[in-house]
Design a protein around this motif. Sequence first.
Motif, PDB file in Angstrom:
ATOM      1  N   LEU A 368       0.866  -1.181   0.000  1.00 36.41           N
ATOM      2  CA  LEU A 368       0.000   0.000   0.000  1.00 36.41           C
ATOM      3  C   LEU A 368       0.898   1.225   0.000  1.00 36.41           C
ATOM      4  CD1 LEU A 368      -2.762   1.389   0.216  1.00 36.41           C
ATOM      5  CD2 LEU A 368      -2.624   1.102   2.702  1.00 36.41           C
ATOM      6  N   LYS A 376      -3.080   6.242   4.633  1.00 38.46           N
ATOM      7  CA  LYS A 376      -2.687   4.830   4.628  1.00 38.46           C
ATOM      8  C   LYS A 376      -2.819   4.203   6.013  1.00 38.46           C
ATOM      9  CE  LYS A 376       1.425   5.737   3.032  1.00 38.46           C
ATOM     10  NZ  LYS A 376       1.271   7.210   3.010  1.00 38.46           N
ATOM     11  N   VAL A 507       2.574  -1.241   4.383  1.00 32.93           N
ATOM     12  CA  VAL A 507       2.803   0.142   3.966  1.00 32.93           C
ATOM     13  C   VAL A 507       4.284   0.424   4.102  1.00 32.93           C
ATOM     14  CG1 VAL A 507       2.521   2.557   4.625  1.00 32.93           C
ATOM     15  CG2 VAL A 507       0.521   1.078   4.488  1.00 32.93           C
ATOM     16  N   TRP A 523      -1.222  -1.396  -4.314  1.00 28.78           N
ATOM     17  CA  TRP A 523      -2.344  -0.479  -4.131  1.00 28.78           C
ATOM     18  C   TRP A 523      -1.770   0.913  -3.881  1.00 28.78           C
ATOM     19  CZ3 TRP A 523      -5.715  -3.440   0.049  1.00 28.78           C
ATOM     20  CH2 TRP A 523      -6.215  -4.606  -0.527  1.00 28.78           C
ATOM     21  N   LEU A 530      -8.597   4.663  -3.603  1.00 24.17           N
ATOM     22  CA  LEU A 530      -7.671   3.530  -3.529  1.00 24.17           C
ATOM     23  C   LEU A 530      -7.690   2.829  -4.873  1.00 24.17           C
ATOM     24  CD1 LEU A 530      -5.794   1.773  -1.791  1.00 24.17           C
ATOM     25  CD2 LEU A 530      -7.792   0.432  -1.118  1.00 24.17           C
ATOM     26  N   GLU A 532      -5.607   0.189  -7.780  1.00 22.77           N
ATOM     27  CA  GLU A 532      -4.628  -0.879  -7.906  1.00 22.77           C
ATOM     28  C   GLU A 532      -3.749  -0.611  -9.120  1.00 22.77           C
ATOM     29  OE1 GLU A 532      -4.157  -5.713  -7.659  1.00 22.77           O
ATOM     30  OE2 GLU A 532      -6.098  -4.765  -7.354  1.00 22.77           O
TER      31      GLU A 532
END
Length: 543
Positions: A368, A376, A507, A523, A530, A532
Amino acid sequence: MSHPRPSVVCHYLSFAWPDGGTVLAGLSTTFPRGRNGLVGRNGSGKSTLLRLIAGVLSPTAGTVSVRGRLAHLAQSTPGAAHTTVEEALGIATVRRALAAVERGEVTDDVLTAVGPDWDVDERAHAVLASLGLGALPLDAPLSRLSGGEAVLVRLAASLLTRPEVLLLDEPTDNLDRRARERLYEAVAGWRRTLVVVTHDRELLEHVDRVGELRDGEVRWYGGTFTDYESAVAAEQEVARRRVRTAASDVARQQRELLDARTALDRRRRYGRKMEQNLREPRVVMGQRKRQAQVSAGRYRNLHQDRLADARDRLSQAGDALRDDRDLRIDLPGTAVPAGRTVLVLDGLATAVQGPTDLVVRGPERIALTGPNGAGKTTLLDTVAGRRAPRAGTAVSRVPLRYLPQRLEFPDERLSVLATVASAAPPVTDNEIRARLARFEFRGREADRPVAALSGGERFRAALAALLLAEPAPQLLILDEPTNNLDLPGIAQLVSALTAYRGALLVVSHDHRFLDELGIDRWWRLAGGGLLETPVAHRPVVSG
């Protein structure tokens, strides 16, 4: 060929805290012109060394000499919320004086305040622009900036002084990807003397040499971090061969000493037998006995000395081996079959993110990413159930564990053993000790209270509590796990997560770390949405 004079010279430098804790003892090293990376384990004294060079700390012994103007970007010195950009840059007084000149208020005090800085606005905007902040108003408060932008403003303040020597202490901590890339460009273009303390391996690909502070000494390696890794690997292979050779020599000397003792015992038995048979006069027998005892003593001492020398060589060879062991762990209980649904986001919306529908299946590894402030951590907190969603749901279909940025323990007075045991009630203490050994907590180490652990040890304890929990976690969520880890700590984390067989959501702004984890899906959270990113378009890390 002549070499440039060093810009920084540390001569027999020592430093101890008032409580008596020694950080450096008699360190001597130099920093030449160019880009110098400085690495080392947490607690080795890297930040202390920079503060000594900058004059923030005074050495208890030894000297530091610096050629030219110096600027120091400390690791974490955030400005007050009401501070403006111009104040953070250190040019507010000059700009006020220039404004007075424009109003016709020309006095000696005003001219003194301006000094040679008549072009301060142009220089400030040029430096900010070089860091991607060209549109930033100089009167804007720092409170409006992201954490990464505030760090870049502090860097701009250092650059505005036109330093000959620039010291940077962990400059990429808490920077998002875009801010990191701006910093990388600034470092790559630096043509004077730079000393940067960092665990950011991408940043270290832009330096000319890497110095490792280890056991109170700095060892220099030419080239980038990749060159440093190759050199250390070669050194360790040589050290391992020397240890094997020395261990073989010790074993041979032990055998020879045993054979010598056996031979001496035979001689003694033969001497006693001859004495009993009285085949020679007693005077001659006594003389032979004394000579045999002297000869036996010399023979025994010779082999004992050889064995002691062999053991010394083994000890010296072992000292060259690093204790930077990987975490080699096997976690079969974390395995997730391919295709099994692990996590479902159904119209999930947080305070900063709009509705999202996503499904995670099998042992997928998901990164992410997104700029600082995009939300996040808020998303991770919501998925982990620590924060209520604004709308929709996040449902985990497997056991889930979450490691936030700030390491948390239920009670830091508890031992490592008790901390892990609380997360795995059905498991016996003996079994937990066996499992903790895989995380380098052996014997009494497992009985130490969490409060007494170093930063790296705290991280290993937190990771052990997560991965050894019952039921075993099949979805692991990590928020910036490499923050504040030293390079061996990052290597241990990669080793542990490589052995992890469940789904992973992490993250991180460290793309090299993410590459080593083998990320399957990317992501990106930005602008409240959000999205992809196809794996084919993932960020590429050079070096």
